[in-house]
Design an enzyme around this catalytic site. Structure first.
Site, PDB file in Angstrom:
ATOM      1  N   ASN A  92       1.016  -1.275  -0.035  1.00  0.00           N
ATOM      2  CA  ASN A  92      -0.038  -0.181   0.036  1.00  0.00           C
ATOM      3  C   ASN A  92       0.760   1.168   0.218  1.00  0.00           C
ATOM      4  OD1 ASN A  92      -2.154  -1.766   0.261  1.00  0.00           O
ATOM      5  ND2 ASN A  92      -2.194  -1.611   2.605  1.00  0.00           N
ATOM      6  N   VAL A  93       0.336   2.497  -0.444  1.00  0.00           N
ATOM      7  CA  VAL A  93       0.955   3.422  -0.564  1.00  0.00           C
ATOM      8  C   VAL A  93       0.317   4.730   0.343  1.00  0.00           C
ATOM      9  CG1 VAL A  93       1.680   3.373  -2.975  1.00  0.00           C
ATOM     10  CG2 VAL A  93      -0.348   4.355  -2.584  1.00  0.00           C
ATOM     11  N   ASP A  94      -0.665   4.119   1.097  1.00  0.00           N
ATOM     12  CA  ASP A  94      -1.148   5.071   2.246  1.00  0.00           C
ATOM     13  C   ASP A  94      -0.403   4.909   3.421  1.00  0.00           C
ATOM     14  OD1 ASP A  94      -3.708   2.437   2.630  1.00  0.00           O
ATOM     15  OD2 ASP A  94      -1.982   2.874   4.216  1.00  0.00           O
ATOM     16  N   HIS A 109       5.786  -0.586  -2.959  1.00  0.00           N
ATOM     17  CA  HIS A 109       5.452   0.126  -3.953  1.00  0.00           C
ATOM     18  C   HIS A 109       5.304   1.374  -3.826  1.00  0.00           C
ATOM     19  CE1 HIS A 109       3.051  -3.901  -5.164  1.00  0.00           C
ATOM     20  NE2 HIS A 109       4.202  -3.755  -5.368  1.00  0.00           N
ATOM     21  N   CYS A 136      10.978  20.957  -7.417  1.00  0.00           N
ATOM     22  CA  CYS A 136      11.787  19.631  -6.578  1.00  0.00           C
ATOM     23  C   CYS A 136      12.457  20.349  -5.158  1.00  0.00           C
ATOM     24  CB  CYS A 136      12.883  19.075  -7.342  1.00  0.00           C
ATOM     25  SG  CYS A 136      13.744  17.653  -6.284  1.00  0.00           S
ATOM     26  N   THR A 177      -4.667  -8.979   0.624  1.00  0.00           N
ATOM     27  CA  THR A 177      -3.906  -8.942  -0.755  1.00  0.00           C
ATOM     28  C   THR A 177      -4.470 -10.158  -1.545  1.00  0.00           C
ATOM     29  OG1 THR A 177      -2.133  -8.813  -2.103  1.00  0.00           O
ATOM     30  CG2 THR A 177      -1.933 -10.092  -0.115  1.00  0.00           C
ATOM     31  N   SER A 178      -4.796  -9.568  -2.923  1.00  0.00           N
ATOM     32  CA  SER A 178      -5.448 -10.618  -3.840  1.00  0.00           C
ATOM     33  C   SER A 178      -4.564 -11.646  -4.357  1.00  0.00           C
ATOM     34  CB  SER A 178      -5.934 -10.108  -4.882  1.00  0.00           C
ATOM     35  OG  SER A 178      -4.972  -9.256  -5.594  1.00  0.00           O
ATOM     36  N   LEU A 203     -10.326 -11.155   3.069  1.00  0.00           N
ATOM     37  CA  LEU A 203     -11.673 -11.242   3.121  1.00  0.00           C
ATOM     38  C   LEU A 203     -12.159 -12.779   2.401  1.00  0.00           C
ATOM     39  CD1 LEU A 203     -14.280  -9.739   3.708  1.00  0.00           C
ATOM     40  CD2 LEU A 203     -14.217  -8.817   1.400  1.00  0.00           C
ATOM     41  N   GLU A 204     -11.420 -13.214   1.488  1.00  0.00           N
ATOM     42  CA  GLU A 204     -11.792 -14.356   0.837  1.00  0.00           C
ATOM     43  C   GLU A 204     -10.641 -14.938   0.251  1.00  0.00           C
ATOM     44  OE1 GLU A 204     -14.013 -12.397  -2.179  1.00  0.00           O
ATOM     45  OE2 GLU A 204     -12.388 -11.448  -3.131  1.00  0.00           O
TER      46      GLU A 204
HETATM   47  C1  BV8 Z   1       8.138  -5.756 -11.636  1.00  0.00           C
HETATM   48  C2  BV8 Z   1       1.152   1.243  -7.514  1.00  0.00           C
HETATM   49  C3  BV8 Z   1      10.198  -6.060 -12.929  1.00  0.00           C
HETATM   50  C4  BV8 Z   1       0.839   2.216  -6.582  1.00  0.00           C
HETATM   51  C5  BV8 Z   1       1.275  -1.095  -7.940  1.00  0.00           C
HETATM   52  C6  BV8 Z   1       3.916  -7.760 -18.180  1.00  0.00           C
HETATM   53  C7  BV8 Z   1       4.614  -6.745 -18.332  1.00  0.00           C
HETATM   54  C8  BV8 Z   1       5.220  -5.959 -17.228  1.00  0.00           C
HETATM   55  C9  BV8 Z   1       5.044  -6.626 -15.919  1.00  0.00           C
HETATM   56  C10 BV8 Z   1       4.621  -7.626 -15.639  1.00  0.00           C
HETATM   57  C11 BV8 Z   1       3.850  -8.464 -16.726  1.00  0.00           C
HETATM   58  N1  BV8 Z   1       3.380  -9.387 -16.327  1.00  0.00           N
HETATM   59  C12 BV8 Z   1       3.623  -9.565 -14.957  1.00  0.00           C
HETATM   60  C13 BV8 Z   1       4.339  -8.536 -14.535  1.00  0.00           C
HETATM   61  C14 BV8 Z   1       4.900  -8.199 -13.179  1.00  0.00           C
HETATM   62  C15 BV8 Z   1       3.806  -7.154 -12.923  1.00  0.00           C
HETATM   63  C16 BV8 Z   1       2.657  -7.871 -12.347  1.00  0.00           C
HETATM   64  O1  BV8 Z   1       2.586  -8.680 -11.245  1.00  0.00           O
HETATM   65  N2  BV8 Z   1       1.510  -7.713 -13.039  1.00  0.00           N
HETATM   66  C17 BV8 Z   1       0.332  -8.303 -12.788  1.00  0.00           C
HETATM   67  C18 BV8 Z   1      -0.806  -7.246 -12.688  1.00  0.00           C
HETATM   68  C19 BV8 Z   1       0.330  -9.446 -13.588  1.00  0.00           C
HETATM   69  N3  BV8 Z   1       4.588  -6.699 -11.545  1.00  0.00           N
HETATM   70  C20 BV8 Z   1       5.260  -5.546 -11.713  1.00  0.00           C
HETATM   71  O2  BV8 Z   1       5.230  -4.721 -12.886  1.00  0.00           O
HETATM   72  C21 BV8 Z   1       6.147  -5.085 -10.461  1.00  0.00           C
HETATM   73  N4  BV8 Z   1       7.614  -4.821 -11.033  1.00  0.00           N
HETATM   74  O3  BV8 Z   1       7.717  -6.959 -11.741  1.00  0.00           O
HETATM   75  O4  BV8 Z   1       9.422  -5.186 -11.838  1.00  0.00           O
HETATM   76  C22 BV8 Z   1      11.510  -5.357 -13.086  1.00  0.00           C
HETATM   77  C23 BV8 Z   1      12.469  -6.304 -12.839  1.00  0.00           C
HETATM   78  C24 BV8 Z   1      13.995  -5.658 -13.076  1.00  0.00           C
HETATM   79  C25 BV8 Z   1      13.883  -4.541 -13.283  1.00  0.00           C
HETATM   80  C26 BV8 Z   1      12.901  -3.404 -13.442  1.00  0.00           C
HETATM   81  C27 BV8 Z   1      11.574  -4.022 -13.452  1.00  0.00           C
HETATM   82  C28 BV8 Z   1       5.746  -3.720 -10.127  1.00  0.00           C
HETATM   83  C29 BV8 Z   1       4.214  -4.025  -9.262  1.00  0.00           C
HETATM   84  C30 BV8 Z   1       3.684  -2.736  -8.495  1.00  0.00           C
HETATM   85  C31 BV8 Z   1       2.789  -2.288  -9.117  1.00  0.00           C
HETATM   86  N5  BV8 Z   1       2.246  -1.012  -8.550  1.00  0.00           N
HETATM   87  N6  BV8 Z   1       0.747   0.069  -7.316  1.00  0.00           N
HETATM   88  C32 BV8 Z   1      -0.547   2.449  -6.441  1.00  0.00           C
HETATM   89  O5  BV8 Z   1      -1.045   3.127  -7.534  1.00  0.00           O
HETATM   90  O6  BV8 Z   1      -1.120   2.089  -5.442  1.00  0.00           O
HETATM   91  S1  BV8 Z   1       0.520  -2.648  -7.617  1.00  0.00           S
HETATM   92  C33 BV8 Z   1      -1.009  -2.372  -6.859  1.00  0.00           C
HETATM   93  O7  BV8 Z   1      -1.691  -3.917  -6.745  1.00  0.00           O
HETATM   94  C34 BV8 Z   1      -0.930  -1.914  -5.441  1.00  0.00           C
HETATM   95  O8  BV8 Z   1       0.171  -1.619  -4.930  1.00  0.00           O
HETATM   96  C35 BV8 Z   1      -1.647  -2.946  -4.769  1.00  0.00           C
HETATM   97  O9  BV8 Z   1      -1.142  -3.185  -3.465  1.00  0.00           O
HETATM   98  C36 BV8 Z   1      -1.185  -4.229  -5.451  1.00  0.00           C
HETATM   99  C37 BV8 Z   1      -1.772  -5.502  -5.220  1.00  0.00           C
HETATM  100  O10 BV8 Z   1      -3.103  -5.506  -5.224  1.00  0.00           O
HETATM  101  P1  BV8 Z   1      -3.661  -5.899  -3.760  1.00  0.00           P
HETATM  102  O11 BV8 Z   1      -3.032  -4.987  -2.627  1.00  0.00           O
HETATM  103  O12 BV8 Z   1      -3.811  -7.180  -3.424  1.00  0.00           O
HETATM  104  O13 BV8 Z   1      -5.234  -5.281  -3.794  1.00  0.00           O
HETATM  105  P2  BV8 Z   1      -6.330  -5.990  -4.675  1.00  0.00           P
HETATM  106  O14 BV8 Z   1      -7.514  -4.806  -4.907  1.00  0.00           O
HETATM  107  O15 BV8 Z   1      -5.646  -6.681  -5.758  1.00  0.00           O
HETATM  108  O16 BV8 Z   1      -6.664  -7.072  -3.672  1.00  0.00           O
HETATM  109  C38 BV8 Z   1      -7.274  -6.614  -2.342  1.00  0.00           C
HETATM  110  C39 BV8 Z   1      -7.680  -7.963  -1.613  1.00  0.00           C
HETATM  111  O17 BV8 Z   1      -8.286  -7.546  -0.404  1.00  0.00           O
HETATM  112  C40 BV8 Z   1      -8.644  -9.059  -2.252  1.00  0.00           C
HETATM  113  O18 BV8 Z   1      -8.119 -10.171  -1.836  1.00  0.00           O
HETATM  114  C41 BV8 Z   1      -9.816  -8.960  -1.320  1.00  0.00           C
HETATM  115  O19 BV8 Z   1     -10.871  -9.771  -1.175  1.00  0.00           O
HETATM  116  C42 BV8 Z   1      -9.216  -8.360   0.268  1.00  0.00           C
HETATM  117  N7  BV8 Z   1     -10.044  -7.548   1.007  1.00  0.00           N
HETATM  118  C43 BV8 Z   1     -11.110  -6.490   0.506  1.00  0.00           C
HETATM  119  N8  BV8 Z   1     -11.661  -5.968   1.584  1.00  0.00           N
HETATM  120  C44 BV8 Z   1     -10.909  -6.510   2.759  1.00  0.00           C
HETATM  121  C45 BV8 Z   1     -10.200  -7.523   2.293  1.00  0.00           C
HETATM  122  N9  BV8 Z   1      -9.320  -8.228   3.233  1.00  0.00           N
HETATM  123  C46 BV8 Z   1      -9.572  -8.129   4.251  1.00  0.00           C
HETATM  124  N10 BV8 Z   1     -10.491  -7.157   4.994  1.00  0.00           N
HETATM  125  C47 BV8 Z   1     -11.303  -6.440   3.950  1.00  0.00           C
HETATM  126  N11 BV8 Z   1     -12.259  -5.390   4.582  1.00  0.00           N
END
Ligand code: BV8
Length: 235
Positions: A92-94, A109, A136, A177-178, A203-204
């Site tokens: 998270n970024v918060d 992140h 800056c 986290t998902s 959550l799930e």
């Molecule tokens: C990297 C920015 C390599 C800040 C984020 C093709 C091309 C390029 C890259 C890739 C590719 N394929 C795969 C990749 C890698 C890519 C990736 O994983 N993509 C995914 C989509 C397939 N990853 C990257 O690019 C990472 N970097 O790989 O670098 C590299 C190597 C060498 C040199 C240079 C580079 C970078 C990833 C970071 C991206 N930035 N955020 C912002 O805007 O916030 S990611 C973003 O998703 C957030 O950070 C967030 O935290 C993160 C993950 O999501 P979750 O936190 O899990 O949130 P989500 O909504 O998905 O899920 C919430 C969960 O909570 C659910 O499960 C829900 O059920 C649950 N929930 C809901 N309510 C509750 C609850 N649980 C409990 N209580 C509740 N009340």
């Protein structure tokens, strides 16, 4: 004490009960915006104003009545009272973990309340909107500030330290986290190969559900505090 070194990974779900949108739930951010447009360097190059507006709005919201919830507070309590080491790695970024009292914390992140200069590569605390003419604080350059946030295709922060901690931990928790974004989604496998016990508190069932030894499903505010009390009370 059952576990010497605990590593905790959190995601957007732990901030949901504080009123901050998650990404992939119903009504989440990725339903309102295309990830490619607002969370990639290419999107920023194409439309810097759109990306700045996306983060300016989230930065504004974060500073308008958003408070840490019982989940954040329980994790801070664990760090304060647990006799072993507790490291919190958040996607998270918060700033809700800090405001709840967590100190041993890594924002892998980035941090919504910091700007990053494309000229001097320095982060600076930044609570206001980032504008095209923002200056800056570190090097004085105008118009080259972006949010200090890790976009898709960019390397998450402090990865070496995180990997070292995962290789040495004996308990790994994933909270809210998902399990869809790498490398964070792969942390549970690193912890398992280090012999750690792994628990998913979500959550799930997440994408990585089957990789965890134990699951506590429910809202973070409901499942995290009792689990922390179990850890604090265990002999
Ligand atoms: C990297 C920015 C390599 C800040 C984020 C093709 C091309 C390029 C890259 C890739 C590719 N394929 C795969 C990749 C890698 C890519 C990736 O994983 N993509 C995914 C989509 C397939 N990853 C990257 O690019 C990472 N970097 O790989 O670098 C590299 C190597 C060498 C040199 C240079 C580079 C970078 C990833 C970071 C991206 N930035 N955020 C912002 O805007 O916030 S990611 C973003 O998703 C957030 O950070 C967030 O935290 C993160 C993950 O999501 P979750 O936190 O899990 O949130 P989500 O909504 O998905 O899920 C919430 C969960 O909570 C659910 O499960 C829900 O059920 C649950 N929930 C809901 N309510 C509750 C609850 N649980 C409990 N209580 C509740 N009340």
């Amino acid at each position: 004490m059952k576990h010497e070194r605990i590593v905790i990974l959190t995601g957007a779900g732990i901030s949901a009960e504080s009123g901050i949108s998650t990404f992939r739930d119903q009504g989440g951010l990725w339903e309102q915006y295309r990830l490619e447009d607002v969370a990639t360097p290419e999107g920023f190059r194409r439309n810097p104003d759109t990306v700045q507006a996306f983060y300016n709005e989230r930065r504004r919201q974060l500073q308008e009545g958003v408070e840490p919830n019982a989940g954040h507070k329980a994790l801070a309590r664990l760090e304060q009272h647990y006799p072993g080491q507790v490291l919190l790695v958040t996607q998270n970024v918060d700033d809700l973990h800090e405001r709840a009292g967590s100190c041993n914390l890594i924002h892998m992140h980035g941090d919504l309340l910091q700007a990053w200069c494309e000229v001097c590569h320095q982060p600076s605390d930044w609570h206001e909107p980032i504008e095209a003419d923002s200056v800056c604080p570190a090097c004085g350059t105008t118009g080259r500030l972006r949010p200090n946030v890790v976009w898709f295709g960019e390397m998450p922060q402090q990865m070496e330290r995180i990997q070292g901690e995962l290789a040495a931990c004996d308990l790994f928790l994933a909270v809210g986290t998902s399990g869809q974004v790498y490398p964070a989604a792969g942390f549970v496998e690193l912890a398992r190969s280090a012999g750690a016990h792994t628990v998913e508190l979500n959550l799930e069932a997440s994408e990585m559900n089957s990789a965890f030894d134990e699951h506590r499903h429910g809202r973070a505010g409901e499942v995290v505090p009792p689990y922390v009390e179990e850890l604090l009370g265990a002999p």
